[in-house]
Write an enzyme that holds these catalytic residues in place. Structure first.
Site, mmCIF file in Angstrom:
data_model
loop_
_atom_site.group_PDB
_atom_site.id
_atom_site.type_symbol
_atom_site.label_atom_id
_atom_site.label_comp_id
_atom_site.label_asym_id
_atom_site.label_seq_id
_atom_site.Cartn_x
_atom_site.Cartn_y
_atom_site.Cartn_z
ATOM 1 N N ARG A 19 0.836 -1.199 -0.043
ATOM 2 C CA ARG A 19 0.126 -0.047 0.215
ATOM 3 C C ARG A 19 0.976 1.393 0.073
ATOM 4 N NH1 ARG A 19 -0.556 4.715 2.709
ATOM 5 N NH2 ARG A 19 -0.184 3.584 4.685
ATOM 6 N N ASP A 20 1.519 1.444 1.024
ATOM 7 C CA ASP A 20 2.321 2.773 1.087
ATOM 8 C C ASP A 20 3.408 2.591 0.257
ATOM 9 O OD1 ASP A 20 3.234 5.268 2.110
ATOM 10 O OD2 ASP A 20 3.172 4.511 4.449
ATOM 11 N N HIS B 104 4.368 4.443 12.911
ATOM 12 C CA HIS B 104 4.417 4.010 11.302
ATOM 13 C C HIS B 104 5.669 5.422 11.019
ATOM 14 C CE1 HIS B 104 2.731 3.969 7.152
ATOM 15 N NE2 HIS B 104 3.204 5.042 7.019
ATOM 16 N N HIS C 165 8.586 6.955 8.448
ATOM 17 C CA HIS C 165 9.360 7.001 7.226
ATOM 18 C C HIS C 165 10.727 7.476 7.616
ATOM 19 C CE1 HIS C 165 5.833 6.965 4.321
ATOM 20 N NE2 HIS C 165 5.203 7.037 5.465
ATOM 21 N N CYS D 276 3.657 9.244 0.647
ATOM 22 C CA CYS D 276 2.320 9.586 0.330
ATOM 23 C C CYS D 276 2.558 10.611 -0.751
ATOM 24 C CB CYS D 276 1.810 9.946 1.567
ATOM 25 S SG CYS D 276 0.061 10.917 1.268
ATOM 26 N N ASN E 222 9.354 4.259 3.814
ATOM 27 C CA ASN E 222 8.963 3.604 5.027
ATOM 28 C C ASN E 222 10.331 3.149 5.623
ATOM 29 O OD1 ASN E 222 6.283 3.417 3.558
ATOM 30 N ND2 ASN E 222 5.832 3.798 5.991
HETATM 31 P P1 HMG Z 1 -13.318 14.027 -2.847
HETATM 32 O O1 HMG Z 1 -13.103 14.180 -4.473
HETATM 33 O O2 HMG Z 1 -13.282 15.028 -1.962
HETATM 34 O O3 HMG Z 1 -14.548 13.087 -3.005
HETATM 35 O O4 HMG Z 1 -12.181 13.028 -2.437
HETATM 36 P P2 HMG Z 1 -15.948 13.168 -3.295
HETATM 37 O O5 HMG Z 1 -16.947 12.586 -2.269
HETATM 38 O O6 HMG Z 1 -16.330 14.670 -3.784
HETATM 39 O O7 HMG Z 1 -16.213 12.284 -4.764
HETATM 40 C C1 HMG Z 1 -15.277 12.294 -5.858
HETATM 41 C C2 HMG Z 1 -15.466 11.276 -6.705
HETATM 42 O O8 HMG Z 1 -14.346 10.258 -5.994
HETATM 43 C C3 HMG Z 1 -16.653 10.695 -7.020
HETATM 44 O O9 HMG Z 1 -16.487 10.040 -8.244
HETATM 45 C C4 HMG Z 1 -16.722 9.643 -5.872
HETATM 46 O O10 HMG Z 1 -17.556 8.387 -6.224
HETATM 47 C C5 HMG Z 1 -15.321 9.173 -5.860
HETATM 48 P P3 HMG Z 1 -17.180 10.795 -9.682
HETATM 49 O O11 HMG Z 1 -18.293 11.053 -9.436
HETATM 50 O O12 HMG Z 1 -16.216 11.890 -9.801
HETATM 51 O O13 HMG Z 1 -16.736 9.875 -10.579
HETATM 52 N N1 HMG Z 1 -15.166 8.599 -4.563
HETATM 53 C C6 HMG Z 1 -14.401 7.204 -4.370
HETATM 54 N N2 HMG Z 1 -14.255 6.372 -5.290
HETATM 55 C C7 HMG Z 1 -13.481 4.991 -4.864
HETATM 56 N N3 HMG Z 1 -13.422 5.057 -3.330
HETATM 57 C C8 HMG Z 1 -13.778 5.708 -2.664
HETATM 58 C C9 HMG Z 1 -14.354 7.160 -2.863
HETATM 59 N N4 HMG Z 1 -14.778 8.066 -2.409
HETATM 60 C C10 HMG Z 1 -15.211 9.052 -3.405
HETATM 61 N N5 HMG Z 1 -13.469 5.620 -1.316
HETATM 62 C C11 HMG Z 1 -11.327 11.033 -0.970
HETATM 63 C C12 HMG Z 1 -12.016 12.365 -1.147
HETATM 64 C C13 HMG Z 1 -11.141 10.864 0.482
HETATM 65 C C14 HMG Z 1 -12.111 10.033 -1.774
HETATM 66 C C15 HMG Z 1 -10.014 11.496 -1.812
HETATM 67 O O14 HMG Z 1 -9.503 12.479 -1.329
HETATM 68 C C16 HMG Z 1 -9.114 10.293 -1.816
HETATM 69 O O15 HMG Z 1 -9.354 9.068 -2.147
HETATM 70 N N6 HMG Z 1 -7.940 10.495 -1.041
HETATM 71 C C17 HMG Z 1 -6.965 9.273 -1.027
HETATM 72 C C18 HMG Z 1 -5.672 9.843 -0.532
HETATM 73 C C19 HMG Z 1 -4.679 8.955 -0.230
HETATM 74 O O16 HMG Z 1 -4.987 7.610 -0.318
HETATM 75 N N7 HMG Z 1 -3.494 9.154 0.301
HETATM 76 C C20 HMG Z 1 -2.471 8.216 0.562
HETATM 77 C C21 HMG Z 1 -2.897 7.412 1.837
HETATM 78 S S1 HMG Z 1 -2.608 8.305 3.389
HETATM 79 C C22 HMG Z 1 -0.666 8.117 3.564
HETATM 80 O O17 HMG Z 1 -0.185 7.656 2.678
HETATM 81 C C23 HMG Z 1 -0.531 8.320 5.087
HETATM 82 C C24 HMG Z 1 0.087 7.147 5.933
HETATM 83 O O18 HMG Z 1 0.920 6.222 5.327
HETATM 84 C C25 HMG Z 1 0.303 7.499 7.209
HETATM 85 C C26 HMG Z 1 1.586 8.477 7.077
HETATM 86 O O19 HMG Z 1 2.639 8.024 6.541
HETATM 87 O O20 HMG Z 1 1.464 9.433 7.777
HETATM 88 C C27 HMG Z 1 -1.485 6.466 6.043
HETATM 89 MG MG MG Z 2 3.109 6.622 5.430
#
Ligand code: HMG
Ligand code: MG
Length: 309
Positions: free
Chosen positions: A13-14, A225, A227, A258, A271
């Site tokens: 994932r990450d 977690h 990095h 990320c 990481n």
């Molecule tokens: P948004 O654009 O504000 O969402 O995104 P929305 O509700 O307005 O929907 C927009 C579109 O996305 C729509 O589709 C929804 O259906 C679709 P359209 O009508 O345009 O075709 N949608 C989805 N599709 C699939 N799965 C879903 C979903 N939700 C809405 N769940 C949202 C909001 C949260 C969805 C978006 O910002 C997003 O997906 N963000 C994810 C970012 C991400 O994954 N970042 C990396 C992970 S975090 C990280 O790495 C940190 C970590 O490792 C810890 C650390 O290191 O600190 C965990």
């Molecule tokens: Mg991370």
């Protein structure tokens, strides 16, 4: 017998979410299988997020379906988890188990941040809005008897706001704890998203987080977690072990980052490598159950998936 620590390998994932070139689903499955062979405790398999935001993980359902279709792997497998940002993601995650002959997804991970700017950039929502989105996720997870992890990113620093005070992290824990009305939260995962931590700063945040957990989420465990941007993640693990932390995330081959923590010209850092974590744990007399030779195979495989930048 020596005390165990829990290792969650987040490479699928990450590790892969920031890779620019599409990686075939079959390669992801190979990586996950190699981590199972290495006997890590948990594998963060993928994310049920918007494919527009994270194109690389748009095949989350396919990855789980392929794992579920391989009965050999169901015999002895780690806990499998996935990131879920909202109700839509939870519906997709729940489908995975409904479509499988045997449960294949054990844990869902919601994610927020201790930095408002990072929260906006990563999820298009304020911290409060992310927490509101988690309520139906936690209710559904509770109905499906899934474990729940809640990530807090930027526990030490934010790529946009700079240093983050430990009190902010404690405050997010307090706000997450209000979700217990909807169902249990089993784990708080503290993310040093950009690898800014040093032993003193990680100690300060773990102490503040631990105090808040005792107050508002006493039954949940803390996972760390890290990095490894500046080569200090190992020293931070040592400090965390001294403070009683027994659950860590890491990535085979040190992959990770990320995309929404990347700044122009600077890709988000990887990481802590699982091999480094295992080595530190071993030297400190902790038990991991990991098979080093098999972990080395997983690490090489993970690195082979990384594109040359
Ligand atoms: P948004 O654009 O504000 O969402 O995104 P929305 O509700 O307005 O929907 C927009 C579109 O996305 C729509 O589709 C929804 O259906 C679709 P359209 O009508 O345009 O075709 N949608 C989805 N599709 C699939 N799965 C879903 C979903 N939700 C809405 N769940 C949202 C909001 C949260 C969805 C978006 O910002 C997003 O997906 N963000 C994810 C970012 C991400 O994954 N970042 C990396 C992970 S975090 C990280 O790495 C940190 C970590 O490792 C810890 C650390 O290191 O600190 C965990
Ligand atoms: Mg991370």
């Amino acid at each position: 017998m020596s005390e165990p620590i829990r290792i969650t390998d987040v490479a699928p994932r990450d590790g892969l979410q920031n890779e620019p070139k599409p990686i075939p689903t079959s390669e992801k499955i190979k990586l996950i299988r190699s981590l199972c062979e290495a006997s890590v405790d948990e594998v963060e398999v993928s994310s049920f997020v918007s494919a527009k935001w994270i194109p690389q993980l748009g095949d989350a359902a396919e990855v789980f379906a392929a794992l579920a279709a391989d009965p050999k792997h169901l015999e002895r497998r780690p806990v499998f988890s996935a990131l879920v940002p909202n109700e839509k993601g939870m519906l997709a995650a729940a489908e995975v188990n409904h479509n499988a002959a045997e449960r294949i997804l054990d844990k869902v991970s919601v994610f927020t941040a201790a930095s408002e700017t990072f929260s906006q950039r990563n999820t298009n929502a304020t911290i409060d809005q992310t927490i509101e989105r988690f309520a139906p996720v936690i209710a559904a997870a509770s109905r499906d008897r899934l474990l729940v992890r809640a990530y807090i990113s930027c526990i030490v620093a934010c790529p946009f706001e700079g240093p983050i005070a430990p009190a902010k992290v404690a405050d997010v824990i307090r706000r997450l704890a209000t979700l217990q009305d909807h169902g249990p939260i089993h784990e708080i995962d503290l993310g040093d998203t950009i690898g800014a931590a040093a032993p003193e700063t990680i100690a300060a945040v773990l102490e503040a987080a631990g105090e808040e957990m005792n107050r508002s989420l006493p039954s949940a465990v803390i996972t760390l977690h890290l990095h490894d941007t500046f080569g200090r993640a190992g020293a931070c693990v040592e400090t965390a072990l001294d403070l009683g932390i027994r659950s860590f995330d890491s990535a085979a081959g040190g992959l990770g980052g990320c995309p929404y923590a990347s700044t122009p010209g600077k890709r988000a850092p990887g990481n802590i490598a699982t091999s480094l974590l295992v080595e530190i744990a071993r030297k400190r007399g902790f038990e991991t159950g990991i098979e080093p030779r098999k972990l080395a195979i997983a690490g090489s495989l993970a690195q082979s998936l990384r594109s040359a930048l």
